[in-house]
Design an enzyme around this catalytic site. Structure first.
Site, mmCIF file in Angstrom:
data_model
loop_
_atom_site.group_PDB
_atom_site.id
_atom_site.type_symbol
_atom_site.label_atom_id
_atom_site.label_comp_id
_atom_site.label_asym_id
_atom_site.label_seq_id
_atom_site.Cartn_x
_atom_site.Cartn_y
_atom_site.Cartn_z
ATOM 1 N N GLU A 10 27.519 3.739 -0.370
ATOM 2 C CA GLU A 10 26.820 2.489 -0.101
ATOM 3 C C GLU A 10 26.781 2.334 1.412
ATOM 4 O O GLU A 10 27.698 1.799 2.027
ATOM 5 C CB GLU A 10 27.521 1.308 -0.783
ATOM 6 C CG GLU A 10 27.585 1.471 -2.307
ATOM 7 C CD GLU A 10 27.997 0.206 -3.027
ATOM 8 O OE1 GLU A 10 27.880 -0.887 -2.433
ATOM 9 O OE2 GLU A 10 28.438 0.311 -4.188
ATOM 10 N N GLU B 165 43.438 13.955 -28.264
ATOM 11 C CA GLU B 165 43.867 14.660 -29.472
ATOM 12 C C GLU B 165 45.174 14.087 -30.011
ATOM 13 O O GLU B 165 45.334 13.914 -31.229
ATOM 14 C CB GLU B 165 44.047 16.153 -29.180
ATOM 15 C CG GLU B 165 42.784 16.842 -28.680
ATOM 16 C CD GLU B 165 42.685 16.902 -27.175
ATOM 17 O OE1 GLU B 165 42.269 17.953 -26.660
ATOM 18 O OE2 GLU B 165 43.031 15.895 -26.511
ATOM 19 N N ASP C 174 27.532 -5.444 8.250
ATOM 20 C CA ASP C 174 27.560 -6.269 7.027
ATOM 21 C C ASP C 174 28.938 -6.759 6.626
ATOM 22 O O ASP C 174 29.043 -7.654 5.783
ATOM 23 C CB ASP C 174 26.961 -5.479 5.857
ATOM 24 C CG ASP C 174 25.513 -5.085 6.097
ATOM 25 O OD1 ASP C 174 24.838 -5.781 6.878
ATOM 26 O OD2 ASP C 174 25.072 -4.078 5.515
ATOM 27 N N CYS D 270 47.917 19.883 -25.548
ATOM 28 C CA CYS D 270 47.291 19.369 -26.766
ATOM 29 C C CYS D 270 47.055 20.472 -27.787
ATOM 30 O O CYS D 270 47.073 20.224 -29.004
ATOM 31 C CB CYS D 270 45.968 18.688 -26.424
ATOM 32 S SG CYS D 270 46.167 17.179 -25.467
ATOM 33 N N ARG E 157 30.224 0.952 -9.469
ATOM 34 C CA ARG E 157 31.403 1.041 -8.614
ATOM 35 C C ARG E 157 32.655 1.288 -9.452
ATOM 36 O O ARG E 157 33.510 2.109 -9.090
ATOM 37 C CB ARG E 157 31.590 -0.249 -7.819
ATOM 38 C CG ARG E 157 30.663 -0.441 -6.638
ATOM 39 C CD ARG E 157 31.034 -1.718 -5.884
ATOM 40 N NE ARG E 157 30.206 -1.928 -4.694
ATOM 41 C CZ ARG E 157 30.356 -2.931 -3.855
ATOM 42 N NH1 ARG E 157 31.315 -3.833 -4.061
ATOM 43 N NH2 ARG E 157 29.564 -3.045 -2.799
#
Length: 389
Positions: free
Chosen positions: A316, A56, A204, A88, A188
């Site tokens: 993940e 705003e 991994d 605001c 992500r």
């Protein structure tokens, strides 16, 4: 209240502006604002980053004196409290606007109707509910944190046509194609945190960082610079706020050389009590979370992330953690990439879920979106009985 075509057009533009903050506003909501006289736009703005001007205020600056007597279209109820920036609602009153149209109320208990009330008390006409569902969808993570005290949880998985995620020996690079892996980077980038388990780290050694553009293809092992155009909600994704990397590691098995412990992004290792342990965890913050039988309390994990301001969390991880989150009823969204390949019966399954004896006990999902991403398909699914959508 019946809204005109011009009303719809201005609010649609405000939502378009709000999406420009998709990667940058967290922990704040994504908000856009348009100021208009009839069909003429005299000012517009969006919230770009936490601590900076709200939508705003940015739109009022652009409109200048022409804001007086105008109609303001804003995707979220104007705030009425003093935070890092002034209220605001007060700025709109001081500018002399005649009417404020909001898409949705603010679920933040510090606002929750107070902004609209202050505007009405100042003699400003207020209408709400225009394109409310679209505004809620844009800020589903913020709404989840405010209303449920936990982030919106999205599980990302990639599988073959026969529902497998890796070969029996654990090899999974790569099931999906380069375009799909680049697309994941944008999911992500919009997330407050990326969550995984220590088993995935050991197997991994992922970095769990955001890699966009040509760099994404090179770093993910494609070597082709991501030939396909990535799917993204806004071209300015490069301004993302690095998401927090969160590793569930009850026994602190993460090795000191693991990539999640480097300085490329913040990392939080959540472990079981007691809180005393040795060194060798790099740049990571360590925190004890209540546990039972050696497994961390998953609702407590999400409550901690909400306390830290996380709106959207992307998981993940392997089938065990992903399955446990489903079984606990904590999954809000499944982001599933389906590759046109077959891996066979001995390959590893998508999720580790308890045995189902009757069809009535199955997990029911609904498809929110399906889209071709390169040679793969991306499905966005949500529980059919989800309480918050």
């Amino acid at each position: 209240m019946t809204f005109t075509a011009a009303n719809h057009a201005h609010m649609a533009r405000a939502l378009q502006l709000a999406r420009r903050g998709l990667y940058t506003t967290q922990p704040n909501p994504r908000v856009g604002c348009v100021i208009a006289h009839g069909t003429e736009t005299v000012g517009e703005g969006w919230h770009e980053r936490a601590g900076e001007a709200h939508a705003e205020v940015a739109a009022l600056r652009a409109a200048g004196a022409r804001a007086r007597g105008a109609t303001v279209y804003v995707t979220l109820e104007p705030c009425a409290h003093q935070g890092k920036t002034p209220p605001c609602a007060d700025a709109l009153i001081a500018a002399g606007v005649a009417r404020v149209v909001v898409a949705m109320g603010d679920p933040n208990p510090e606002v929750a109707g107070r902004g609209l009330q202050r505007l009405r008390e100042a003699g400003i006409a207020v209408d709400s509910g225009l394109l409310e569902a679209d505004a809620h969808e844009l800020n589903r993570g913020f709404c989840s944190r405010m209303q449920r005290q936990r982030p919106w949880l999205r599980v990302k998985l990639a599988m073959s046509l026969d529902g497998r995620t890796a070969l029996a020996n654990g090899s999974s690079r790569w099931i999906s194609g380069a375009a799909a892996r680049t697309d994941v980077q944008h999911w992500r980038a919009r997330s407050s945190a990326i969550l995984t388990g220590s088993g995935t780290v050991l197997a991994d050694d992922p970095s769990l960082t955001v890699r966009l553009g040509a760099q994404a293809g090179a770093e993910s092992g494609t070597g082709d610079g991501a030939a396909a155009e990535p799917v993204t909600d806004h071209a300015a994704a490069s301004a993302f706020v690095p998401p927090l990397r969160v590793v569930l590691d009850a026994a602190l098995r993460t090795p000191a050389h693991a990539r999640v412990l480097d300085a490329s992004a913040p990392t939080l290792l959540l472990h079981a009590p007691p809180a005393s342990f040795g060194s060798g965890h790099g740049h990571a913050e360590l925190l004890a979370i209540q546990s039972q039988a050696g497994r961390l309390d998953l609702p407590a994990v999400l409550a901690e992330l909400a306390r830290r301001g996380a709106n959207e969390v992307q998981v993940e991880a392997g089938p065990t953690l992903a399955g446990a989150l489903f079984e606990a009823g904590l999954v809000d969204e499944l982001l599933l990439y389906v590759a046109p390949v077959l891996l066979g019966d001995d390959a590893r399954p998508l999720l580790a879920l308890p045995r189902i004896e009757q069809m009535s006990a199955r997990w029911n999902l609904r498809v929110v979106e399906q889209r071709a991403i390169g040679a793969d398909w991306r499905l966005l699914l949500r529980p059919a009985t989800a309480a918050v959508e």
